[in-house]
Scaffold this active site. Structure first.
Site, PDB file in Angstrom:
ATOM      1  N   GLY A  27      19.272  16.928  81.208  1.00  0.00           N
ATOM      2  CA  GLY A  27      19.054  17.639  82.417  1.00  0.00           C
ATOM      3  C   GLY A  27      19.769  17.074  83.462  1.00  0.00           C
ATOM      4  NE  ARG A  35      17.427  19.884  78.153  1.00  0.00           N
ATOM      5  CZ  ARG A  35      17.235  19.004  78.809  1.00  0.00           C
ATOM      6  NH1 ARG A  35      17.225  17.674  78.274  1.00  0.00           N
ATOM      7  NH2 ARG A  35      16.854  18.917  80.201  1.00  0.00           N
ATOM      8  CG  ASP A  72      15.204  11.874  72.677  1.00  0.00           C
ATOM      9  OD1 ASP A  72      14.796  10.754  72.404  1.00  0.00           O
ATOM     10  OD2 ASP A  72      14.749  12.910  72.756  1.00  0.00           O
ATOM     11  CE  LYS A 111      19.539  12.539  82.188  1.00  0.00           C
ATOM     12  NZ  LYS A 111      19.797  13.709  81.418  1.00  0.00           N
ATOM     13  CB  THR A 112      15.679  11.040  82.776  1.00  0.00           C
ATOM     14  OG1 THR A 112      14.721  12.277  82.919  1.00  0.00           O
ATOM     15  CG2 THR A 112      14.773   9.769  82.653  1.00  0.00           C
ATOM     16  CG  ASP A 122      11.652  13.890  83.290  1.00  0.00           C
ATOM     17  OD1 ASP A 122      11.858  14.718  84.303  1.00  0.00           O
ATOM     18  OD2 ASP A 122      11.414  14.455  82.048  1.00  0.00           O
TER      19      ASP A 122
HETATM   20  P1  FBP Z   1      16.240  14.981  80.996  1.00  0.00           P
HETATM   21  O1  FBP Z   1      14.886  14.371  80.234  1.00  0.00           O
HETATM   22  O2  FBP Z   1      17.316  15.559  80.093  1.00  0.00           O
HETATM   23  O3  FBP Z   1      16.736  14.168  82.004  1.00  0.00           O
HETATM   24  O4  FBP Z   1      15.748  16.157  81.693  1.00  0.00           O
HETATM   25  C1  FBP Z   1      14.365  16.250  82.230  1.00  0.00           C
HETATM   26  C2  FBP Z   1      14.050  17.502  82.711  1.00  0.00           C
HETATM   27  O5  FBP Z   1      14.495  17.899  84.125  1.00  0.00           O
HETATM   28  C3  FBP Z   1      12.451  17.729  82.665  1.00  0.00           C
HETATM   29  O6  FBP Z   1      11.988  17.305  84.076  1.00  0.00           O
HETATM   30  C4  FBP Z   1      12.412  19.263  82.560  1.00  0.00           C
HETATM   31  O7  FBP Z   1      11.112  19.511  81.856  1.00  0.00           O
HETATM   32  C5  FBP Z   1      13.524  19.581  81.858  1.00  0.00           C
HETATM   33  O8  FBP Z   1      14.581  18.755  81.976  1.00  0.00           O
HETATM   34  C6  FBP Z   1      14.082  20.976  81.740  1.00  0.00           C
HETATM   35  O9  FBP Z   1      15.200  21.426  81.206  1.00  0.00           O
HETATM   36  P2  FBP Z   1      16.074  22.551  81.129  1.00  0.00           P
HETATM   37  O10 FBP Z   1      17.142  22.045  82.173  1.00  0.00           O
HETATM   38  O11 FBP Z   1      16.719  22.576  79.817  1.00  0.00           O
HETATM   39  O12 FBP Z   1      15.292  23.621  81.802  1.00  0.00           O
END
Ligand code: FBP
Length: 554
Positions: A81, A145, A176, A202-203, A205
């Site tokens: 993400g 992803r 991951d 990165k994230t 979250d």
């Molecule tokens: P990452 O763990 O890859 O950083 O992504 C986190 C996130 O933004 C979450 O907060 C959310 O649940 C998810 O990605 C949404 O994913 P997508 O962009 O595939 O809709």
């Protein structure tokens, strides 16, 4: 290209590096620390990573650069993400690489890890990269992803690297992706490919953190963006005095984002998934907790409020988890077709009632019809319920509304308010990075190249001491294997970086816990306002309350 005034101004911003990286690449020396051990399961991790396990922690210092001169062709990948600051990681990497040797090359693999497998890349130039300095988004090369985790994928990656003379790969991703970076580094080392692999944390979250990684990039900007919006809503509801707002915030599983927003805004309610799980709270318990605050405030004439709901909340409610497991079982294999063929929702409801246990049926019956239908209609390709799609802000707004109607009937609740719902997620992932994220990310990228030039592999770019001014930040690297343990994934034991959930004995949660009863009933709102890029450092360069509280507790 049309550019906004802020974008033009941000091109001119010079990200701040840690003091020891400020004198130019020729003045960066390396200090090798102690050998490391994985956080748990040492024997198993060591056996799985014979070439990259146990390496030393690295710190950079001011001093003569002793790295062996070598032309570097580095490939960079954005994984998962979006998170504000990703562009600056690439810019920092590029600047360090070109400052070391103008002949060095940076290739950006497009669309995430699949770009490496499909040999799809762009070669970075000054002209190209300058358009992305200090901007949000991952559009510089795109993200994806696809997981890089199997030997056939590693073989393809090796071929692609060989074809272009790639000497190192930098993977910018979450827990991951960095776990996979460690596995790829081990493969590359075991097969003498000469390709080094470095990760960057990165994230938005915030769940990739541990004793070495103080914060993942993007968390700062994303939570500031959501907090601005939540603060604005607080002020609106404090003006109109007629609505309760239920606001879901992103964070796939852990509740760090929700907790940080609560600390920033002092909203009336914030649910924390990890606490719900620890206390084994039911939907009825949570509903009661929120309804008690609405009632107390309503009976004081305060018919408004704000509740923050973390995206992953329902997964933490034990009875909900059981219900989901039973639904997955109920629709396994051919039973999905049987269910889909039923002519009406009434017929489907009867099928569900006959298939669920009494306890799960009681939970199911509590849910608003829209959510009940969502659980059965929107499932992933394996037929499983997509928990992340559940609109938990609507679920709790509806449950609380029903509870208050009952309390009104009983005469205990004397207030009157409307309920509005919101979901803040994508709004924060590509914002212009705050100064903190712009500086941190640029430093991570710059530092990643220093690790490459000194020959390290299987390391995460590490910048620490982050609640101090950037001058005092500490740059270095940590073997990824140090952060790993063995966990059960899809029925198999796997080496993974441990995901950081909210710690209920950690300083941020303790601070929240000590204040939340007051915030629930009184109006203690804080209005953080928009991220500021220019002005006093006390406004523009501060990072999150979570990081501050964690650092103070050390
Ligand atoms: P990452 O763990 O890859 O950083 O992504 C986190 C996130 O933004 C979450 O907060 C959310 O649940 C998810 O990605 C949404 O994913 P997508 O962009 O595939 O809709």
């Amino acid at each position: 290209m049309n550019l906004s005034p802020l974008q033009i101004a941000r091109y001119e911003y010079s990200p701040k590096l840690p003091g020891m990286l400020r004198n130019g690449v020729s003045e960066i020396s390396v200090k090798v620390g102690e050998p490391t051990q994985s956080v748990a399961d040492q024997d198993k991790i060591k056996a799985l990573f014979p070439n990259t396990y146990g390496k030393e922690e690295i710190k950079f210092e001011k001093g003569t650069n002793t790295a062996a001169p070598k032309k570097q062709v580095v490939g960079v990948i954005l994984s998962g993400g979006q998170a504000p600051g990703g562009h600056n990681v690439v810019c920092g990497l590029y600047d360090a690489l070109k400052a070391t040797n103008p002949e060095n090359v940076l290739l950006g693999f497009k669309g995430g890890p699949s770009g490496l497998l499909e040999d799809d890349f762009i070669e970075m130039t000054d002209e190209y990269i300058n358009q992305y300095r200090n901007t949000g988004g991952f559009d510089i090369i795109g993200s994806g992803r696809t997981k890089l985790e199997t030997v056939p994928q590693f073989e393809i990656a090796t071929e692609v690297c060989k074809k272009h003379g790639v000497t190192a790969i930098v993977i910018i991703g979450g827990d991951d992706s960095n776990t996979n970076a460690a596995v790829l580094a081990e493969y590359m080392a075991a097969n003498n490919t000469g390709v080094q692999v470095i990760g960057c944390p990165k994230t938005i979250d915030g769940d990739l953190k541990n004793e070495d990684i103080e914060i993942s990039f993007g968390f700062d900007t994303a939570t500031k963006t959501y907090s601005e919006l939540i603060g604005n809503i607080e002020r609106d509801c404090n003006s109109a005095k007629k609505y309760w707002h239920f606001i879901k915030v992103m964070g796939r599983s852990a509740s760090h984002v929700a907790l940080e927003c609560a600390l920033e805004t002092q909203a009336n309610i914030c649910l924390i998934g990890e606490e719900v799980a620890a206390k084994k709270q039911s939907l009825a318990d949570i509903t009661k907790q929120i309804a008690d605050a609405v009632e107390a405030r309503g009976n004081n004439g305060e018919n408004f409020g704000v509740a923050i709901i973390p995206e992953g909340i329902v997964e933490f409610v034990p009875e909900f988890g059981k219900l989901i497991a039973e639904i997955n079982e109920l629709l396994a294999g051919e039973k999905t077709a049987e269910f889909n063929a039923l002519p009406s929702w009434e017929a489907k409801y009867a099928f569900i009632e006959a298939g669920l246990t009494k306890e799960s049926m009681a939970v199911f019956a509590m849910l608003p019809t829209g959510i009940q239908q969502q659980l059965f209609l929107e499932r992933d390709p394996h037929g499983n319920v997509q928990v992340s799609l559940i609109e938990s802000e609507k679920l709790f707004a509806e449950l609380v509304k029903n509870e208050l109607a009952a309390r009104k009937e009983a005469g205990t609740y004397k207030g009157k308010c409307g309920f509005l719902t919101h979901f803040f997620g994508y709004e924060g992932r590509c914002a212009f990075p705050s100064n903190f994220d712009a500086d941190y990310c640029y430093s991570l990228g710059y530092n990643a190249f220093m690790l490459i030039s000194y020959g390290y592999t299987g390391y995460l770019s590490k910048v620490s001491n982050l609640s101090a001014p950037a001058e005092e930040w500490v740059a270095g690297g940590m073997p990824i294997t140090k952060m790993m343990n063995i966990e059960r994934r899809n029925g198999e034991d796997k080496p993974v970086i441990r995901k950081a959930l909210v710690e209920l004995d950690g300083a941020p949660f303790k601070f929240f816990e000590a204040n939340r009863d007051k915030w629930a009933v009184e109006t203690c709102f804080l209005y953080p306002g928009a991220i500021q890029y220019y002005g006093p450092a006390s406004v523009c360069d501060i990072t999150t309350k979570t990081l501050k509280l964690e650092q103070e507790a050390k």
